[in-house]
Design an enzyme around this catalytic site. Sequence first.
Site, PDB file in Angstrom:
ATOM      1  N   ASN A  22       0.869  -1.179   0.000  1.00  0.00           N
ATOM      2  CA  ASN A  22       0.000   0.000   0.000  1.00  0.00           C
ATOM      3  C   ASN A  22       0.906   1.228   0.000  1.00  0.00           C
ATOM      4  O   ASN A  22       1.480   1.573   1.033  1.00  0.00           O
ATOM      5  CB  ASN A  22      -0.888  -0.045   1.250  1.00  0.00           C
ATOM      6  CG  ASN A  22      -1.731   1.205   1.408  1.00  0.00           C
ATOM      7  OD1 ASN A  22      -1.803   2.032   0.502  1.00  0.00           O
ATOM      8  ND2 ASN A  22      -2.363   1.341   2.564  1.00  0.00           N
ATOM      9  N   TRP A  23       1.042   1.832  -1.161  1.00  0.00           N
ATOM     10  CA  TRP A  23       1.961   2.979  -1.264  1.00  0.00           C
ATOM     11  C   TRP A  23       1.383   4.261  -0.665  1.00  0.00           C
ATOM     12  O   TRP A  23       2.079   5.259  -0.545  1.00  0.00           O
ATOM     13  CB  TRP A  23       2.329   3.214  -2.743  1.00  0.00           C
ATOM     14  CG  TRP A  23       3.416   2.306  -3.227  1.00  0.00           C
ATOM     15  CD1 TRP A  23       3.772   1.084  -2.695  1.00  0.00           C
ATOM     16  CD2 TRP A  23       4.310   2.537  -4.326  1.00  0.00           C
ATOM     17  NE1 TRP A  23       4.829   0.546  -3.395  1.00  0.00           N
ATOM     18  CE2 TRP A  23       5.166   1.415  -4.405  1.00  0.00           C
ATOM     19  CE3 TRP A  23       4.453   3.572  -5.246  1.00  0.00           C
ATOM     20  CZ2 TRP A  23       6.166   1.317  -5.381  1.00  0.00           C
ATOM     21  CZ3 TRP A  23       5.445   3.474  -6.222  1.00  0.00           C
ATOM     22  CH2 TRP A  23       6.290   2.361  -6.272  1.00  0.00           C
ATOM     23  N   LYS A  24       0.101   4.234  -0.348  1.00  0.00           N
ATOM     24  CA  LYS A  24      -0.556   5.426   0.216  1.00  0.00           C
ATOM     25  C   LYS A  24      -0.269   6.630  -0.697  1.00  0.00           C
ATOM     26  O   LYS A  24      -0.240   6.471  -1.914  1.00  0.00           O
ATOM     27  CB  LYS A  24      -0.104   5.645   1.661  1.00  0.00           C
ATOM     28  CG  LYS A  24      -0.279   4.364   2.491  1.00  0.00           C
ATOM     29  CD  LYS A  24      -0.091   4.568   3.968  1.00  0.00           C
ATOM     30  CE  LYS A  24      -0.286   3.228   4.673  1.00  0.00           C
ATOM     31  NZ  LYS A  24      -0.268   3.321   6.121  1.00  0.00           N
ATOM     32  N   HIS A  63      -9.693   1.187   4.430  1.00  0.00           N
ATOM     33  CA  HIS A  63      -8.453   1.368   5.189  1.00  0.00           C
ATOM     34  C   HIS A  63      -8.724   2.345   6.342  1.00  0.00           C
ATOM     35  O   HIS A  63      -9.501   3.285   6.190  1.00  0.00           O
ATOM     36  CB  HIS A  63      -7.344   1.899   4.277  1.00  0.00           C
ATOM     37  CG  HIS A  63      -6.004   1.877   4.935  1.00  0.00           C
ATOM     38  ND1 HIS A  63      -5.623   2.831   5.848  1.00  0.00           N
ATOM     39  CD2 HIS A  63      -4.972   1.001   4.848  1.00  0.00           C
ATOM     40  CE1 HIS A  63      -4.402   2.539   6.279  1.00  0.00           C
ATOM     41  NE2 HIS A  63      -3.990   1.433   5.689  1.00  0.00           N
ATOM     42  N   GLU A  67      -7.111   4.732   7.404  1.00  0.00           N
ATOM     43  CA  GLU A  67      -6.846   6.136   7.070  1.00  0.00           C
ATOM     44  C   GLU A  67      -8.008   6.740   6.293  1.00  0.00           C
ATOM     45  O   GLU A  67      -8.295   7.931   6.404  1.00  0.00           O
ATOM     46  CB  GLU A  67      -5.509   6.244   6.310  1.00  0.00           C
ATOM     47  CG  GLU A  67      -4.332   6.036   7.268  1.00  0.00           C
ATOM     48  CD  GLU A  67      -3.065   5.492   6.637  1.00  0.00           C
ATOM     49  OE1 GLU A  67      -2.939   5.506   5.404  1.00  0.00           O
ATOM     50  OE2 GLU A  67      -2.193   5.020   7.411  1.00  0.00           O
ATOM     51  N   GLU A  71      -5.735  -4.957  10.292  1.00  0.00           N
ATOM     52  CA  GLU A  71      -4.725  -3.931  10.538  1.00  0.00           C
ATOM     53  C   GLU A  71      -5.062  -3.168  11.815  1.00  0.00           C
ATOM     54  O   GLU A  71      -5.879  -2.236  11.781  1.00  0.00           O
ATOM     55  CB  GLU A  71      -4.695  -2.935   9.370  1.00  0.00           C
ATOM     56  CG  GLU A  71      -4.301  -3.550   8.054  1.00  0.00           C
ATOM     57  CD  GLU A  71      -3.679  -2.512   7.132  1.00  0.00           C
ATOM     58  OE1 GLU A  71      -2.549  -2.739   6.716  1.00  0.00           O
ATOM     59  OE2 GLU A  71      -4.310  -1.480   6.880  1.00  0.00           O
ATOM     60  N   GLY A  97       2.269   2.129  10.828  1.00  0.00           N
ATOM     61  CA  GLY A  97       3.283   3.183  10.744  1.00  0.00           C
ATOM     62  C   GLY A  97       3.966   3.496  12.062  1.00  0.00           C
ATOM     63  O   GLY A  97       4.658   4.506  12.177  1.00  0.00           O
ATOM     64  N   SER A 154       3.010  -2.256  10.336  1.00  0.00           N
ATOM     65  CA  SER A 154       4.449  -2.335  10.647  1.00  0.00           C
ATOM     66  C   SER A 154       5.079  -3.674  10.280  1.00  0.00           C
ATOM     67  O   SER A 154       5.955  -4.172  10.995  1.00  0.00           O
ATOM     68  CB  SER A 154       4.707  -2.000  12.121  1.00  0.00           C
ATOM     69  OG  SER A 154       4.356  -0.653  12.374  1.00  0.00           O
ATOM     70  N   GLY A 162       2.667  -1.237   4.310  1.00  0.00           N
ATOM     71  CA  GLY A 162       2.686   0.185   3.976  1.00  0.00           C
ATOM     72  C   GLY A 162       4.095   0.663   3.720  1.00  0.00           C
ATOM     73  O   GLY A 162       4.666   0.465   2.645  1.00  0.00           O
ATOM     74  N   GLY A 163       4.708   1.275   4.727  1.00  0.00           N
ATOM     75  CA  GLY A 163       6.017   1.907   4.577  1.00  0.00           C
ATOM     76  C   GLY A 163       7.063   1.037   3.898  1.00  0.00           C
ATOM     77  O   GLY A 163       7.782   1.502   3.007  1.00  0.00           O
TER      78      GLY A 163
HETATM   79  P1  PGA Z   1       2.632   0.243   7.637  1.00  0.00           P
HETATM   80  O1  PGA Z   1       1.165   0.474   6.990  1.00  0.00           O
HETATM   81  O2  PGA Z   1       3.169  -1.055   7.067  1.00  0.00           O
HETATM   82  O3  PGA Z   1       3.422   1.432   7.234  1.00  0.00           O
HETATM   83  O4  PGA Z   1       2.429   0.126   9.126  1.00  0.00           O
HETATM   84  C1  PGA Z   1       0.294  -0.601   6.766  1.00  0.00           C
HETATM   85  C2  PGA Z   1      -0.975  -0.104   6.139  1.00  0.00           C
HETATM   86  O5  PGA Z   1      -1.474   0.964   6.529  1.00  0.00           O
HETATM   87  O6  PGA Z   1      -1.529  -0.765   5.247  1.00  0.00           O
END
Ligand code: PGA
Length: 243
Positions: free
Chosen positions: A8-10, A91, A93, A158, A164, A203, A224-225
């Site tokens: 997930n590149w956001k 998600h 977010e 999640e 994050g 994470s 994500g990251g």
């Molecule tokens: P993260 O994000 O790996 O940076 O914790 C995961 C996500 O939000 O899908």
Amino acid sequence: MRQVIAGNWKMNGKFSDIEPFAEAVKNADLAPELVICPPFPLIQSFAAALPRDKGAIGGQDCHASPAGAHTGDVAAALLAEAGATYVILGHSERREDHGETNAEVAAKVLAALQAGLVPIVCVGETGMERDAGEAEHVVHTQLTHSLPERFIGLIAYEPVWAIGTGRTPSEADVTAMHAHIRAVLTEKFPASGAKTPILYGGSVKPGNAAALLALPEVGGALVGGASLNAADFLAIAASAPRG
Ligand code: PGA
């Protein structure tokens, strides 16, 4: 068990990232199915750069309606036309930044399915909810109300507090929550619930991926990251147990 590693590149990434990332993925010979979910404008170029047998492309959201006056939103069918085959929905977010409700997520899931996309539906509790002992109840409610009557797709567990932050739940907590999600899915969807992949997200890094991906009922990861760096993303995918 089939493993899916989704990135997930956001709101990150540029056109110039596509070529090197796609090259790295093309040269890797990995067992899990890889999915990369970049920002909307990159989808078409990414899909063109990555052979489908090496990886799939996904969106990070879609609108519940097929078209119309919804400034800034994207229709599921257009994502599919651009080359996406997956879409992340609900998600935390999106739920937080855009006030998305479970009912709205369910409507988006339906729209995605109608457009032929595979939805990855995210659920997870906040830190306060976990501390209050409500984690399973919260996830149960999200699953019950964020999925339409007929659902074919993936679930991503999640925990919001793990996204994050570099923090992850204990292996026992991941195992317990994935078992809970499996029980809810098999009850709600007798025909498909036992096979729905349940990804873990929050994470996930090269250093903890092998332990997380080996847990029962963990069918992959939503990253994500660490998915922004091809070497890290591929190291995570290489940690998945071979089915
Ligand atoms: P993260 O994000 O790996 O940076 O914790 C995961 C996500 O939000 O899908």
